[in-house]
Design an enzyme around this catalytic site. Structure first.
Site, PDB file in Angstrom:
ATOM      1  N   GLY A   1       0.810  -1.140   0.141  1.00  0.00           N
ATOM      2  CA  GLY A   1      -0.146   0.002   0.151  1.00  0.00           C
ATOM      3  C   GLY A   1       0.779   1.240  -0.100  1.00  0.00           C
ATOM      4  N   SER A   2       0.416   2.232   0.802  1.00  0.00           N
ATOM      5  CA  SER A   2       0.833   3.696   0.630  1.00  0.00           C
ATOM      6  C   SER A   2       2.435   3.688   1.078  1.00  0.00           C
ATOM      7  CB  SER A   2       0.045   4.662   1.411  1.00  0.00           C
ATOM      8  OG  SER A   2      -1.184   4.879   0.610  1.00  0.00           O
ATOM      9  N   THR A   3       2.863   2.769   1.805  1.00  0.00           N
ATOM     10  CA  THR A   3       4.286   2.937   2.465  1.00  0.00           C
ATOM     11  C   THR A   3       5.244   2.636   1.342  1.00  0.00           C
ATOM     12  OG1 THR A   3       4.173   0.548   2.908  1.00  0.00           O
ATOM     13  CG2 THR A   3       3.815   1.984   4.781  1.00  0.00           C
TER      14      THR A   3
END
Length: 564
Positions: free
Chosen positions: A286-288
């Site tokens: 995801g966004s990491t």
């Protein structure tokens, strides 16, 4: 009876005796010639025996010198049933001394077809000594080592475990088995008719294994394990992982997983509980993962932190329409705001400016799609689609952490690289073997210090005013990124999520890169809510435990307030 008949019988008797003598001589000749070796071996084993003397297994210490895996003295009891005079009495006395069932021992001790049987492996030496004083013919004893883990379940996934024969079966116990095991010795003894040793004919001394010192700190490890366990239970999650890495050296201070197990009772643990998820499990981040596209674009001078983009709430990429995680209208956002607000549309837009080929190159340079090289067995490479297999929509998926799988170790290593001024160190768990310090590999430059500093500044905004405010620690600057990734099953995304936070602290001069990942939390799914507070708790303990001075007299926290 006539004299002739008497002479005939005498001759017949003499012939019979002669025939028996010839048969006896032939049999003796056959035994001596054809079966000499077999009977010699049988005779020898009745009065001579070679006993292996296992070497002491090396101790595993943490970085502070605290033992994590040690060898405790034990005594193995064995028997030669052929020398047991009274099997029933031997079974009763042995069972009483060792706390075993006499009924179970009796058939073992009376089976004269065997010349060697174990009675009790690695028994309590005091109980074994009391039994030895009974001087039961046919019973014998030798010292052996019992592998134990004095910290209980602490670092169990890292250590692994050794089996009954003291051979490593999992974790570092397995990968370092030759180093830890040493070399066994032996003694050849002469026994009396009752099986008791009366002399040592030949011997070779055992050579103890080498001790190993890890980078793990048992206090930091225990705290990380506790925090992860609490979060998994709080959100009724499937599992969780936390890693604490020294950004300056790549040393792993903690590697925690839940579910967990106790290495002292490894045989009762399920394979799922024994799995070191930090290095073996791959997940969509995801966004990491936005660290890659943004850092790559900064390094290539495609954008700067203040570059502005007009962003619609959706974006069409080939045959896919991608939306923001949160509803919003069309907005103008800087690169800095794109990262702090975790904008999917903004990150994809940056990646499109970077281009597919260059994005794939940066994924490789940050170390995804290949092992990190950590000194631990069974590391996964993750899953990165080769560039020649990218579809038109891949540039819309991968930059926001979809369609790619990474390990927790790869992810924390990428953030540690930014925290270390753009220089990546190979993650490591082993500090010393014996008295010799293991020389770390030279660092690899991934991005320039200038790019790393700009990324750190933007990651600080994530915690100050973005999606990661729950990671803030009064008195310290914190930088990091939240991640909330939807899971895919059978090629389709389902309503299951991975919540994560990866952060660096103190942000001005990072000492630690810390990752927290919670798999399938229930109730709340967002990394900023589920994982960021766990990061905060782990980081706060580490800062206090290692007495790291505060780097911010006042740290802004959520809501605009300040804490001294």
């Amino acid at each position: 009876m006539s004299g002739r008949r008497a002479n005939h019988r005498i001759r017949l008797l003499l012939f019979s005796f002669g025939l028996l003598f010839v048969v006896a001589i032939a049999r003796a000749t056959y035994v001596q010639a054809a079966q000499h070796d077999r009977f010699t071996k049988m005779a020898t084993t009745q009065y001579r025996e070679t006993i292996e003397i296992p070497a002491a297994r090396g101790t595993i210490y943490d970085r502070t010198g605290e033992p994590l895996a040690i060898g405790e003295q034990a005594t193995t009891v064995y028997a030669n049933p052929q020398n047991i005079i009274d099997a029933q009495r031997a079974a009763v006395v042995t069972g009483k001394a060792l706390g075993m069932s006499a009924d179970a021992l009796y058939p073992v001790l009376k089976d004269r077809s065997k010349g060697f049987v174990y009675v009790a492996r690695k028994a309590d030496p005091l109980k074994a000594n009391a039994l030895a004083e009974q001087e039961i013919p046919g019973l014998a004893f030798y010292p052996e080592e019992l592998r134990t883990y004095p910290q209980g379940g602490v670092a169990s996934h890292v250590l692994g475990f050794a089996g009954t024969d003291n051979r490593g079966l999992d974790g570092l116990e397995r990968s370092l088995d030759k180093t830890l095991a040493g070399r066994s010795g032996f003694e050849t003894i002469v026994k009396d008719p009752f099986g008791r040793a009366i002399d040592v004919v030949t011997s070779r001394p055992e050579r103890a294994g080498k001790n190993v010192t890890l980078t793990i700190d048992h206090q930091i490890q225990a705290n990380a394990e506790q925090v992860v366990a609490e979060k998994v239970k709080e959100y009724n999650a499937r599992g969780g992982t936390a890693i604490v890495m020294d950004t300056r050296t790549g040393a792993i201070l903690a590697m925690a997983n839940y579910p967990t197990f106790n290495s002292n009772n490894f045989s009762t643990a399920s394979p799922d509980a024994r799995r070191n998820r930090a290095v073996t499990d791959a997940y969509e981040p995801g966004s990491t993962f936005k660290i890659v596209a943004v850092a790559g674009a900064l390094e290539d001078n495609v954008v700067s932190p203040t570059t502005r983009f007009k962003l619609a709430p959706t974006i069409q990429v080939a045959d896919r329409v991608i939306r923001e995680a949160h509803t919003r209208g069309t907005e103008v956002m800087t690169v800095k705001e794109i990262l702090s607000q975790s904008s999917n549309i903004g990150t994809i837009t940056i990646a499109q400016k970077l281009g597919q080929g260059e994005l794939a190159s940066w994924i490789d340079r940050f170390g995804f799609g290949k092992p990190t090289g950590i000194d631990y067995p069974g590391e996964s490479s993750g899953l990165v689609l080769p560039l020649d297999e990218w579809s038109g929509s891949t540039i819309g998926n991968v930059p926001i952490g979809q369609g790619i799988a990474v390990t927790p170790l790869q992810m924390v290593s990428a953030y540690a690289t930014i925290g270390n001024g753009g220089l990546r160190h190979t993650p490591r768990l082993i500090e010393k073997i014996g008295t010799k310090r293991v020389t770390p590999k030279r660092g690899t430059r991934v991005v320039s210090r200038h790019t790393a500093e700009r990324m750190m500044a933007m990651f600080r905004d994530v915690v100050v005013e973005g999606t990661g405010t729950e990671a803030a620690i009064p008195g310290y600057t914190v930088a990091g990124k939240t991640g909330t990734a939807q899971k895919a099953e059978n090629g389709r995304y389902v309503r299951k999520y991975v919540a994560s936070f990866v952060g660096l602290v103190p942000a001005k001069q990072p000492r630690f890169a810390i990752l927290v990942m919670v798999d399938e939390p229930k109730g709340n799914i967002y990394g900023g809510v589920v994982a960021a507070p766990a990061f905060r708790d782990i980081a706060r303990f580490n800062l206090q435990y290692l007495e790291v001075p505060p780097d911010a007299p006042e740290t802004r926290v959520a809501g605009g307030a300040t804490n001294p």
